[in-house]
Design a protein around this motif. Structure first.
Motif, PDB file in Angstrom:
ATOM      1  N   ALA A   1       0.846  -1.196   0.000  1.00  0.00           N
ATOM      2  CA  ALA A   1       0.000   0.000   0.000  1.00  0.00           C
ATOM      3  C   ALA A   1       0.877   1.239   0.000  1.00  0.00           C
ATOM      4  O   ALA A   1       2.015   1.206   0.482  1.00  0.00           O
ATOM      5  CB  ALA A   1      -0.915   0.006   1.219  1.00  0.00           C
TER       6      ALA A   1
ATOM      7  N   ALA B   1      -2.669  -1.405  -3.032  1.00  0.00           N
ATOM      8  CA  ALA B   1      -3.983  -1.287  -2.405  1.00  0.00           C
ATOM      9  C   ALA B   1      -4.750  -0.114  -3.010  1.00  0.00           C
ATOM     10  O   ALA B   1      -4.260   1.015  -3.018  1.00  0.00           O
ATOM     11  CB  ALA B   1      -3.831  -1.093  -0.905  1.00  0.00           C
TER      12      ALA B   1
ATOM     13  N   GLU C   1      -5.511   0.482   2.333  1.00  0.00           N
ATOM     14  CA  GLU C   1      -4.429  -0.254   2.993  1.00  0.00           C
ATOM     15  C   GLU C   1      -4.913  -1.012   4.229  1.00  0.00           C
ATOM     16  O   GLU C   1      -4.248  -1.942   4.694  1.00  0.00           O
ATOM     17  CB  GLU C   1      -3.294   0.681   3.386  1.00  0.00           C
TER      18      GLU C   1
ATOM     19  N   SER D   1      -7.450  -2.962   4.397  1.00  0.00           N
ATOM     20  CA  SER D   1      -8.323  -4.075   4.024  1.00  0.00           C
ATOM     21  C   SER D   1      -7.545  -5.317   3.603  1.00  0.00           C
ATOM     22  O   SER D   1      -6.990  -5.382   2.501  1.00  0.00           O
ATOM     23  CB  SER D   1      -9.259  -3.648   2.887  1.00  0.00           C
TER      24      SER D   1
ATOM     25  N   ALA E   1      -6.913  -7.338  -0.394  1.00  0.00           N
ATOM     26  CA  ALA E   1      -5.727  -8.066  -0.852  1.00  0.00           C
ATOM     27  C   ALA E   1      -6.104  -9.460  -1.339  1.00  0.00           C
ATOM     28  O   ALA E   1      -5.615  -9.918  -2.381  1.00  0.00           O
ATOM     29  CB  ALA E   1      -4.701  -8.154   0.272  1.00  0.00           C
TER      30      ALA E   1
ATOM     31  N   TYR F   1      -3.251  -4.763   4.321  1.00  0.00           N
ATOM     32  CA  TYR F   1      -3.275  -5.208   2.918  1.00  0.00           C
ATOM     33  C   TYR F   1      -2.088  -6.121   2.636  1.00  0.00           C
ATOM     34  O   TYR F   1      -2.241  -7.198   2.043  1.00  0.00           O
ATOM     35  CB  TYR F   1      -3.256  -3.999   1.985  1.00  0.00           C
TER      36      TYR F   1
END
Length: 311
Positions: free
Chosen positions: A81, A111, A125, A127, A131, A157
């Protein structure tokens, strides 16, 4: 965890990271003359190579594992990210012109998707699910390698990408700039390049970003050397897609063979512009189709093809 407590908990977590540490001795750098600031930054940057050097055994082990999988048809996939993700995208983008890799062989995931390369995509970033979705879209195989990149070593991520890839049987590498990181712990190959606090508190595009760039350079470049994409220190798989690269290709063939300009041009024409094929034609005194067959039989390794031609 309540919404009110989440920021406090994250702040406490950041307080433990060396990349986020505040340096009181630099609290008045905004009052320094510009030249002094430049000297200060340069001195900070000079520390990075030694921090990378301390992790060379881990980097080499990761490269050997990546190269073994790519030799069997696997891909090298970066996931990160912000700055870390953008550095992965940059490294991936440079591989096709430098090493004639297919665009899908080295992939950079950031990300928030392509938009996040040039602008911030808020929340992406955080989550791990994002990813997983990005990797699922690539249909991972056990021959692939996923490299999670995160200065903090905690970015959901990057950590989520590595955990998901490992569960799918892919090789995993975790590159961070903090010791004892969740990212390194999640990966089979953890690489923690500890560069210390930044000149600007928490601005990990500085030393941490430089360290990540150096390691990514090593991962891709040495892997490609292991895969036979070079001959000595010559980029014999360079893809001559513009005037500069066509000139470089001619120079590479000349350096490898000591042939004159006319011979180089004839060989490159007969080889459809492929420098590696042209070099083999000149050094082994074979025609284009024979050179191509020899290279195919040697899995693209020019030195091996030369030995086979001499038998």
């Amino acid at each position: 965890m309540t919404s009110a407590s989440a920021p406090r908990d994250l702040r406490a977590e950041l307080d433990t990271l060396t990349t986020e540490a505040f340096r009181p001795e630099l609290a008045e750098i905004d009052q320094l003359p510009t030249l002094d600031l430049a000297r200060l930054m340069n001195g900070e940057d000079a520390f990075v190579p030694s921090a990378v050097a301390a992790r060379l055994p881990e980097i080499a082990a990761a490269v050997d594992a990546v190269a073994a999988r790519m030799a069997r048809g696997g891909r090298l996939i970066y996931a990160g990210a912000g700055t870390a993700g953008r550095l992965g995208v940059l490294d991936a983008a440079e591989c096709p012109p430098t090493f004639a890799t297919d665009p899908g062989q080295v992939v950079g995931l950031v990300a928030g998707g392509p938009e996040a390369v040039v602008t911030s995509v808020e929340g992406a970033e955080d989550s791990a699910a994002l990813a997983r979705a990005d990797l699922d879209a690539l249909t991972l195989t056990p021959q692939d390698t996923v490299v999670g990149v995160s200065a903090s070593g905690r970015t959901p991520y990057a950590v989520g990408a590595v955990r998901h890839a490992r569960a799918a049987g892919a090789l995993t590498v975790g590159l961070s700039c903090n010791p004892g990181s969740a990212l390194a712990a999640a990966a089979e190959h953890g690489i923690e390049v500890v560069v210390g606090p930044e000149l600007l508190t928490g601005s990990t595009r500085l030393k941490a970003g430089t360290a990540q760039k150096l390691v990514l350079n090593m991962l891709s470049t040495i892997t490609m050397i292991r895969l036979g994409k070079t001959y000595g220190n010559l980029m014999v798989d360079v893809r001559a897609s513009n005037d500069k690269l066509r000139a470089r290709s001619r120079r590479i063939v000349a350096l490898a063979t000591d042939a004159d300009e006319d011979a180089v041009d004839r060989a490159l024409t007969a080889a459809d512009g492929e420098a590696k094929t042209a070099i083999l034609m000149l050094l082994a005194d074979v025609d284009g189709p024979t050179a191509a067959k020899l290279l195919s039989g040697a899995d693209g390794h020019l030195r091996a093809a030369l030995k086979n031609a001499a038998r």
